[in-house]
Design a protein around this motif. Structure first.
Motif, PDB file in Angstrom:
ATOM      1  N   VAL A  63      36.589  27.620  54.153  1.00 31.87           N
ATOM      2  CA  VAL A  63      37.048  26.741  55.218  1.00 31.87           C
ATOM      3  C   VAL A  63      35.814  26.301  55.996  1.00 31.87           C
ATOM      4  O   VAL A  63      35.032  27.128  56.448  1.00 31.87           O
ATOM      5  N   SER A  64      35.642  24.992  56.134  1.00 32.39           N
ATOM      6  CA  SER A  64      34.491  24.445  56.857  1.00 32.39           C
ATOM      7  C   SER A  64      34.965  23.676  58.074  1.00 32.39           C
ATOM      8  O   SER A  64      36.131  23.295  58.171  1.00 32.39           O
ATOM      9  N   ARG A  65      34.048  23.449  58.991  1.00 33.46           N
ATOM     10  CA  ARG A  65      34.345  22.673  60.195  1.00 33.46           C
ATOM     11  C   ARG A  65      33.726  21.287  60.061  1.00 33.46           C
ATOM     12  O   ARG A  65      32.573  21.153  59.667  1.00 33.46           O
ATOM     13  N   THR A  66      34.524  20.288  60.428  1.00 33.94           N
ATOM     14  CA  THR A  66      34.030  18.919  60.348  1.00 33.94           C
ATOM     15  C   THR A  66      33.267  18.581  61.622  1.00 33.94           C
ATOM     16  O   THR A  66      33.306  19.319  62.606  1.00 33.94           O
ATOM     17  N   VAL A  67      32.603  17.440  61.587  1.00 37.70           N
ATOM     18  CA  VAL A  67      31.842  16.968  62.742  1.00 37.70           C
ATOM     19  C   VAL A  67      32.731  16.869  63.975  1.00 37.70           C
ATOM     20  O   VAL A  67      32.311  17.169  65.092  1.00 37.70           O
ATOM     21  N   SER A  68      33.998  16.485  63.785  1.00 37.79           N
ATOM     22  CA  SER A  68      34.916  16.349  64.918  1.00 37.79           C
ATOM     23  C   SER A  68      35.644  17.658  65.245  1.00 37.79           C
ATOM     24  O   SER A  68      36.624  17.657  65.976  1.00 37.79           O
ATOM     25  N   ALA A  69      35.178  18.783  64.673  1.00 38.94           N
ATOM     26  CA  ALA A  69      35.670  20.130  64.964  1.00 38.94           C
ATOM     27  C   ALA A  69      37.013  20.469  64.321  1.00 38.94           C
ATOM     28  O   ALA A  69      37.646  21.449  64.692  1.00 38.94           O
ATOM     29  N   ASP A  70      37.467  19.665  63.360  1.00 39.44           N
ATOM     30  CA  ASP A  70      38.639  20.049  62.568  1.00 39.44           C
ATOM     31  C   ASP A  70      38.189  21.052  61.516  1.00 39.44           C
ATOM     32  O   ASP A  70      36.997  21.191  61.241  1.00 39.44           O
ATOM     33  N   THR A  71      39.131  21.742  60.914  1.00 40.95           N
ATOM     34  CA  THR A  71      38.791  22.624  59.808  1.00 40.95           C
ATOM     35  C   THR A  71      39.393  22.066  58.525  1.00 40.95           C
ATOM     36  O   THR A  71      40.461  21.439  58.550  1.00 40.95           O
ATOM     37  N   ILE A  72      38.698  22.307  57.419  1.00 39.80           N
ATOM     38  CA  ILE A  72      39.169  21.816  56.131  1.00 39.80           C
ATOM     39  C   ILE A  72      38.846  22.854  55.070  1.00 39.80           C
ATOM     40  O   ILE A  72      37.724  23.345  54.979  1.00 39.80           O
ATOM     41  N   ALA A  73      39.857  23.215  54.302  1.00 39.31           N
ATOM     42  CA  ALA A  73      39.692  24.145  53.188  1.00 39.31           C
ATOM     43  C   ALA A  73      39.475  23.323  51.923  1.00 39.31           C
ATOM     44  O   ALA A  73      40.126  22.292  51.721  1.00 39.31           O
ATOM     45  N   THR A  74      38.547  23.784  51.094  1.00 42.07           N
ATOM     46  CA  THR A  74      38.202  23.041  49.881  1.00 42.07           C
ATOM     47  C   THR A  74      37.967  24.008  48.719  1.00 42.07           C
ATOM     48  O   THR A  74      37.794  25.203  48.919  1.00 42.07           O
ATOM     49  N   ASP A  75      37.918  23.466  47.537  1.00 44.02           N
ATOM     50  CA  ASP A  75      37.511  24.181  46.327  1.00 44.02           C
ATOM     51  C   ASP A  75      38.216  25.519  46.124  1.00 44.02           C
ATOM     52  O   ASP A  75      37.576  26.565  45.996  1.00 44.02           O
ATOM     53  N   PRO A  76      39.552  25.515  46.056  1.00 40.54           N
ATOM     54  CA  PRO A  76      40.255  26.784  45.889  1.00 40.54           C
ATOM     55  C   PRO A  76      40.025  27.403  44.508  1.00 40.54           C
ATOM     56  O   PRO A  76      39.911  26.695  43.509  1.00 40.54           O
ATOM     57  N   GLN A  77      39.922  28.716  44.490  1.00 38.28           N
ATOM     58  CA  GLN A  77      39.909  29.489  43.252  1.00 38.28           C
ATOM     59  C   GLN A  77      41.227  30.242  43.197  1.00 38.28           C
ATOM     60  O   GLN A  77      41.732  30.676  44.233  1.00 38.28           O
ATOM     61  N   TRP A  78      41.780  30.421  42.007  1.00 36.55           N
ATOM     62  CA  TRP A  78      43.037  31.159  41.923  1.00 36.55           C
ATOM     63  C   TRP A  78      42.934  32.293  40.917  1.00 36.55           C
ATOM     64  O   TRP A  78      42.127  32.245  39.989  1.00 36.55           O
ATOM     65  N   PHE A  79      43.769  33.314  41.154  1.00 38.49           N
ATOM     66  CA  PHE A  79      43.811  34.507  40.330  1.00 38.49           C
ATOM     67  C   PHE A  79      45.264  34.944  40.221  1.00 38.49           C
ATOM     68  O   PHE A  79      46.064  34.684  41.114  1.00 38.49           O
ATOM     69  N   GLY A  80      45.587  35.643  39.160  1.00 38.04           N
ATOM     70  CA  GLY A  80      46.921  36.219  39.028  1.00 38.04           C
ATOM     71  C   GLY A  80      47.111  37.331  40.046  1.00 38.04           C
ATOM     72  O   GLY A  80      46.139  37.896  40.561  1.00 38.04           O
ATOM     73  N   LYS A  81      48.362  37.674  40.325  1.00 36.94           N
ATOM     74  CA  LYS A  81      48.635  38.661  41.371  1.00 36.94           C
ATOM     75  C   LYS A  81      48.118  40.051  41.033  1.00 36.94           C
ATOM     76  O   LYS A  81      47.992  40.893  41.905  1.00 36.94           O
ATOM     77  N   SER A  82      47.772  40.303  39.777  1.00 35.93           N
ATOM     78  CA  SER A  82      47.242  41.612  39.401  1.00 35.93           C
ATOM     79  C   SER A  82      45.714  41.599  39.281  1.00 35.93           C
ATOM     80  O   SER A  82      45.129  42.489  38.667  1.00 35.93           O
ATOM     81  N   ALA A  83      45.069  40.626  39.902  1.00 39.17           N
ATOM     82  CA  ALA A  83      43.600  40.538  39.860  1.00 39.17           C
ATOM     83  C   ALA A  83      42.981  41.819  40.412  1.00 39.17           C
ATOM     84  O   ALA A  83      43.486  42.407  41.365  1.00 39.17           O
ATOM     85  N   LYS A  84      41.906  42.240  39.800  1.00 36.61           N
ATOM     86  CA  LYS A  84      41.186  43.436  40.249  1.00 36.61           C
ATOM     87  C   LYS A  84      40.610  43.212  41.636  1.00 36.61           C
ATOM     88  O   LYS A  84      40.185  42.118  41.982  1.00 36.61           O
ATOM     89  N   LYS A  85      40.583  44.275  42.418  1.00 36.62           N
ATOM     90  CA  LYS A  85      40.067  44.210  43.786  1.00 36.62           C
ATOM     91  C   LYS A  85      38.621  43.696  43.800  1.00 36.62           C
ATOM     92  O   LYS A  85      38.255  42.913  44.669  1.00 36.62           O
ATOM     93  N   ALA A  86      37.809  44.096  42.824  1.00 36.73           N
ATOM     94  CA  ALA A  86      36.407  43.662  42.771  1.00 36.73           C
ATOM     95  C   ALA A  86      36.301  42.147  42.561  1.00 36.73           C
ATOM     96  O   ALA A  86      35.413  41.499  43.127  1.00 36.73           O
ATOM     97  N   VAL A  87      37.207  41.580  41.777  1.00 34.96           N
ATOM     98  CA  VAL A  87      37.207  40.129  41.544  1.00 34.96           C
ATOM     99  C   VAL A  87      37.587  39.400  42.831  1.00 34.96           C
ATOM    100  O   VAL A  87      36.968  38.389  43.198  1.00 34.96           O
TER     101      VAL A  87
END
Length: 150
Positions: A19-43
C-alpha cells in the motif's frame, strides 16, 4: 517512514499487496500476490516483507479511469468476476511497519457498498525482527489458524 501493506482472504485465497501513499495523501494498493489458504507461514512471511518493502510515499495520483480499474488485479487474484463477489466473504488485515514495530489491524467486512471498518482495539503490535510471528498472527487474524493462548 511508515510502510504499509494489506492482506485479504476471500474465495479460498490469501492476497497480500503493498500500500503506497499518493501525492494527494490517498492510499493505493497495487501488485497483489495470492496464495492458497494452506500456504506455508514462511511463504506468507516473505510476501509480507516484500509488500512492506515495496510500499512507497508520494506516488503519482491515478487518473479517474485508473482509480476505477485499480481493484481489478485484486478480483483477478481472488478468481472472482466482480467486486461484489470479492467482498462476499472477504476478510482484511492492514499491515503497518513503523520503526521496529509491525502493527496488524483486522477489519470488519461491511459489504460491497460500505467496504471495511478497522477494529483498532484488536490491533496486534509485533516486532519487525520476527516476520514468521507476523505471518502467524496474520493467518490467525484472517481466520486460517487457531488463536493461541498463553
Amino acid at each position: 517512514m511508515q510502510q504499509s501493506a494489506v492482506a485479504y482472504f476471500t474465495n479460498g485465497r490469501i492476497i497480500i499487496a503493498p500500500v503506497s501513499r499518493t501525492v494527494s495523501a490517498d492510499t493505493i494498493a497495487t501488485d497483489p500476490q495470492w496464495f492458497g489458504k494452506s500456504a506455508k507461514k514462511a511463504v506468507v512471511a516473505q510476501a509480507i516483507g516484500a509488500a512492506l518493502a515495496a510500499s512507497r510515499g508520494d506516488v503519482a495520483d491515478p487518473t479517474p479511469d485508473q482509480w476505477k480499474r485499480q481493484f481489478i488485479p485484486f478480483q483477478d487474484a481472488a478468481a472472482v468476476k466482480n467486486f461484489k463477489a470479492f467482498m462476499r466473504e472477504a476478510r482484511r488485515v492492514d499491515i503497518d511497519r513503523t520503526g521496529d514495530t509491525v502493527m496488524l489491524t483486522p477489519s470488519d467486512n461491511l459489504g460491497a457498498n460500505n467496504g471495511f471498518e478497522a477494529r483498532d482495539g484488536e490491533a496486534a503490535p509485533l516486532s519487525t525482527d520476527d516476520l514468521d510471528a507476523v505471518a502467524g498472527t496474520l493467518l490467525t487474524l484472517l481466520g486460517l489458524r487457531p488463536a493461541t493462548t498463553g
